[in-house]
Design an enzyme around this catalytic site. Structure first.
Site, PDB file in Angstrom:
ATOM      1  N   GLY A   1      -5.418 -49.231 -13.112  1.00  0.00           N
ATOM      2  CA  GLY A   1      -6.360 -48.265 -13.693  1.00  0.00           C
ATOM      3  C   GLY A   1      -7.370 -48.938 -14.612  1.00  0.00           C
ATOM      4  O   GLY A   1      -7.358 -50.155 -14.816  1.00  0.00           O
ATOM      5  N   PHE A   2      -8.207 -48.125 -15.154  1.00  0.00           N
ATOM      6  CA  PHE A   2      -9.292 -48.579 -16.027  1.00  0.00           C
ATOM      7  C   PHE A   2      -8.731 -49.314 -17.260  1.00  0.00           C
ATOM      8  O   PHE A   2      -8.934 -50.523 -17.430  1.00  0.00           O
ATOM      9  CB  PHE A   2     -10.130 -47.352 -16.396  1.00  0.00           C
ATOM     10  CG  PHE A   2     -11.085 -47.522 -17.533  1.00  0.00           C
ATOM     11  CD1 PHE A   2     -11.995 -48.565 -17.555  1.00  0.00           C
ATOM     12  CD2 PHE A   2     -11.092 -46.605 -18.571  1.00  0.00           C
ATOM     13  CE1 PHE A   2     -12.891 -48.706 -18.610  1.00  0.00           C
ATOM     14  CE2 PHE A   2     -11.977 -46.728 -19.624  1.00  0.00           C
ATOM     15  CZ  PHE A   2     -12.870 -47.783 -19.647  1.00  0.00           C
TER      16      PHE A   2
ATOM     17  N   ASP B   1       1.769 -50.012 -10.351  1.00  0.00           N
ATOM     18  CA  ASP B   1       0.874 -48.870 -10.101  1.00  0.00           C
ATOM     19  C   ASP B   1       1.182 -48.308  -8.707  1.00  0.00           C
ATOM     20  O   ASP B   1       1.630 -49.044  -7.829  1.00  0.00           O
ATOM     21  CB  ASP B   1      -0.591 -49.317 -10.147  1.00  0.00           C
ATOM     22  CG  ASP B   1      -1.534 -48.210 -10.573  1.00  0.00           C
ATOM     23  OD1 ASP B   1      -2.174 -48.356 -11.623  1.00  0.00           O
ATOM     24  OD2 ASP B   1      -1.620 -47.185  -9.855  1.00  0.00           O
TER      25      ASP B   1
ATOM     26  N   THR C   1      -4.459 -42.899  -8.815  1.00  0.00           N
ATOM     27  CA  THR C   1      -5.834 -42.877  -9.330  1.00  0.00           C
ATOM     28  C   THR C   1      -6.340 -44.289  -9.650  1.00  0.00           C
ATOM     29  O   THR C   1      -7.498 -44.450 -10.015  1.00  0.00           O
ATOM     30  CB  THR C   1      -5.965 -41.997 -10.599  1.00  0.00           C
ATOM     31  OG1 THR C   1      -5.046 -42.470 -11.588  1.00  0.00           O
ATOM     32  CG2 THR C   1      -5.696 -40.528 -10.304  1.00  0.00           C
ATOM     33  N   GLY C   2      -5.492 -45.281  -9.523  1.00  0.00           N
ATOM     34  CA  GLY C   2      -5.905 -46.665  -9.798  1.00  0.00           C
ATOM     35  C   GLY C   2      -6.634 -47.269  -8.609  1.00  0.00           C
ATOM     36  O   GLY C   2      -6.666 -46.678  -7.524  1.00  0.00           O
TER      37      GLY C   2
ATOM     38  N   SER D   1      -1.038 -42.859 -15.637  1.00  0.00           N
ATOM     39  CA  SER D   1      -1.258 -41.400 -15.667  1.00  0.00           C
ATOM     40  C   SER D   1      -2.669 -41.108 -15.184  1.00  0.00           C
ATOM     41  O   SER D   1      -3.599 -41.854 -15.506  1.00  0.00           O
ATOM     42  CB  SER D   1      -1.140 -40.834 -17.093  1.00  0.00           C
ATOM     43  OG  SER D   1      -1.433 -39.440 -17.078  1.00  0.00           O
TER      44      SER D   1
ATOM     45  N   GLY E   1      13.946 -46.254 -20.698  1.00  0.00           N
ATOM     46  CA  GLY E   1      15.246 -46.768 -20.228  1.00  0.00           C
ATOM     47  C   GLY E   1      15.181 -48.264 -19.983  1.00  0.00           C
ATOM     48  O   GLY E   1      16.094 -49.013 -20.364  1.00  0.00           O
TER      49      GLY E   1
ATOM     50  N   ARG F   1      17.252 -51.222 -22.003  1.00  0.00           N
ATOM     51  CA  ARG F   1      18.106 -52.209 -21.312  1.00  0.00           C
ATOM     52  C   ARG F   1      17.655 -53.640 -21.580  1.00  0.00           C
ATOM     53  O   ARG F   1      18.456 -54.551 -21.667  1.00  0.00           O
ATOM     54  CB  ARG F   1      18.088 -51.958 -19.795  1.00  0.00           C
ATOM     55  CG  ARG F   1      18.877 -50.739 -19.361  1.00  0.00           C
ATOM     56  CD  ARG F   1      19.171 -50.759 -17.877  1.00  0.00           C
ATOM     57  NE  ARG F   1      17.987 -50.721 -17.031  1.00  0.00           N
ATOM     58  CZ  ARG F   1      17.291 -49.621 -16.741  1.00  0.00           C
ATOM     59  NH1 ARG F   1      17.643 -48.465 -17.255  1.00  0.00           N
ATOM     60  NH2 ARG F   1      16.239 -49.673 -15.947  1.00  0.00           N
TER      61      ARG F   1
ATOM     62  N   TYR G   1      -1.442 -32.119 -18.514  1.00  0.00           N
ATOM     63  CA  TYR G   1      -1.685 -33.431 -19.145  1.00  0.00           C
ATOM     64  C   TYR G   1      -1.263 -33.399 -20.609  1.00  0.00           C
ATOM     65  O   TYR G   1      -0.510 -34.249 -21.072  1.00  0.00           O
ATOM     66  CB  TYR G   1      -3.170 -33.769 -19.025  1.00  0.00           C
ATOM     67  CG  TYR G   1      -3.551 -35.132 -19.548  1.00  0.00           C
ATOM     68  CD1 TYR G   1      -3.125 -36.289 -18.914  1.00  0.00           C
ATOM     69  CD2 TYR G   1      -4.375 -35.263 -20.665  1.00  0.00           C
ATOM     70  CE1 TYR G   1      -3.493 -37.541 -19.375  1.00  0.00           C
ATOM     71  CE2 TYR G   1      -4.752 -36.515 -21.136  1.00  0.00           C
ATOM     72  CZ  TYR G   1      -4.316 -37.650 -20.487  1.00  0.00           C
ATOM     73  OH  TYR G   1      -4.688 -38.889 -20.949  1.00  0.00           O
TER      74      TYR G   1
END
Ligand code: UDP
Length: 320
Positions: free
Chosen positions: A10-11, A31, A35-36, A75, A102, A106, A145
Site C-alpha cells: 500500500g501507499f 499484503d 487495495t495495494g 487496511s 498474537g 509469540r 472503518y
C-alpha cells in the site's frame, strides 16, 4: 532488526518498508493486494533485505524466524474502498489486528498499530487531541472503518495490559504523496488526476468541510519516531494546517495547469465537517512536527500522477 509490515504493497506501508530498509533493517512485507499495488512490491523487491508474503492477515499465519517489530498497516483506507468492501475492512481491522498481536506476543516483538483520525468520527471538539473519545456513528457507512480501528486500538491496549506486549498506536490524519493509486478515490488523488486530465474537480457538498493534509515523508518520519519511542498511549501524527476542500481544489487547479473547473456533488453521509490534529504530544514526546507545506507537497506528488495519466490513461474515482 527484522520487521514485519502488513499492507506493504500500500501507499504508507511501502514507504515505511523503504524507510526501514534505508535504516539498515530487514523487512518482511505482507499484503493480499486487495487495495495495494504490485508495482510498489516490485520496487521493494529490488532492494536487499526485503522479502514478501502474499497473504490476507485476516487469516492466521505463522511467520518463520524471529521478529523485532510488527507494523500493522493493512487496511482499505479510502472511503470509496471501504464502502465497497466493508466486511474485509472490518475483518482486517479486527481479526487482522488480533493475529498481528498474537504474532507479536509469540515473538516478543514490538507492535505498532496504524490507527486513524477516523476514531474521532465527525468531531465535536476541534482540533482533536488524543484525549478526545470521538463522535462516531457505528451503523453509518463509515462505521466499518471507524469501528474496526477503534476495536483495533482497544485490542492493542488489551494485549499491552493483559499480556505485556510492547505496543504503539499512531493516529494518522489525511496523508498524501507519490504511490497513492490514481483511482484511490480520496480527495488529493481525485483532484490531481482530474486537474491533470482537465476534467472537472468533484467537490462534495459546498466544499466548506476541512481537512489537514500531511505529506508522506513527514508522516513516515513521525511513525518511525513513535515506533522507536516508549510511548504506549495513542499519538496523533498529521499536519495541523487546515484547509477547506474548496481551498484544496483551487490550489490543485493552479498546480496542475489551470484548465479544470469545479463541479459540486452530493456530500457523502457522515462526512466529517472538520478535521485537524492537535500534535502537542507528537511535538513533546517525539520531537516531531511536519516540514512540508501543502503547496510543496503537491508539487512533489503531481509528477507521480502525471506519469500515470500520460502513460496509463489513469482516471480519478469520485463517488457516484
Ligand atoms: N472529497 C471531495 N471530492 C472528492 C473526494 C473527496 O470533495 O472527489 C471530500 C470529502 O467529502 C471529504 C474530504 O474531501 O470531505 C476528504 O475526503 P477523503 O475521501 O480524502 O477522506 P476522508 O478525510 O473523508 O477520510
Amino acid at each position: 532488526m527484522r520487521i514485519l509490515i502488513t499492507g506493504a504493497a500500500g501507499f504508507l506501508g511501502s514507504h515505511l518498508a523503504d524507510r526501514f530498509l534505508d535504516d539498515g533493517h530487514e523487512v518482511i512485507g505482507l499484503d493480499n493486494f486487495i487495495t495495494g499495488s504490485r508495482e510498489n512490491v516490485e520496487l521493494l523487491r529490488r532492494r536487499d533485505g526485503f522479502a514478501f508474503i502474499e497473504h490476507d492477515i485476516s487469516v492466521p499465519i505463522d511467520i518463520p524466524g524471529p521478529l523485532d517489530g510488527i507494523l500493522h498497516f493493512a487496511s482499505p483506507a479510502s472511503p470509496v474502498d471501504y464502502l465497497e468492501i466493508p466486511i474485509q475492512t472490518l475483518k482486517v481491522g479486527s481479526l487482522g489486528t488480533h493475529h498481528c498481536l498474537g504474532i507479536a506476543l509469540r515473538k516478543s516483538a514490538r507492535f505498532l498499530l496504524a490507527s486513524t483520525s477516523e476514531v474521532y468520527g465527525d468531531p465535536q471538539l476541534h482540533p482533536q487531541p488524543e484525549s478526545y473519545w470521538g463522535h462516531v456513528n457505528p451503523v453509518g457507512p463509515r462505521g466499518c472503518y471507524d469501528e474496526a480501528k477503534r476495536f483495533a486500538e482497544a485490542m492493542t491496549m488489551a494485549y499491552h495490559r493483559h499480556h505485556g506486549v510492547d505496543t504503539r498506536i499512531v493516529r494518522i490524519f489525511n496523508t498524501y504523496g507519490p504511490r497513492m493509486r490514481p483511482g484511490d478515490g480520496r480527495v488529493v488523488s481525485n483532484f490531481i488526476v482530474q486537474g491533470l486530465r482537465g476534467d472537472d474537480l468533484t467537490v462534495y457538498g459546498d466544499g466548506s468541510q476541512t481537512r489537514s493534509f500531511c505529506f508522506v515523508s513527514d508522516e513516515v518520519d513521525g511513525i518511525v519516531r513513535l515506533f522507536h519511542s516508549d510511548e504506549v498511549e495513542p499519538v496523533n501524527v498529521g499536519n495541523p494546517t487546515e484547509f477547506t476542500i474548496l481551498e484544496l481544489a483551487e490550489l490543485v487547479v493552479a498546480e496542475t495547469g489551470g484548465r479544470s473547473t469545479i463541479a459540486h456533488r452530493d456530500l457523502p453521509v457522515d462526512d466529517p465537517k472538520v478535521r485537524r490534529p492537535d500534535i502537542s504530544r507528537a511535538r513533546e514526546l517525539l520531537g516531531w512536527q511536519p516540514r512540508v507545506a501543502l503547496e510543496e507537497g503537491l508539487q512533489r506528488t503531481i509528477p507521480w500522477f502525471r506519469d500515470k495519466v500520460t502513460h496509463g490513461g489513469a482516471q480519478a474515482r469520485p463517488l457516484t
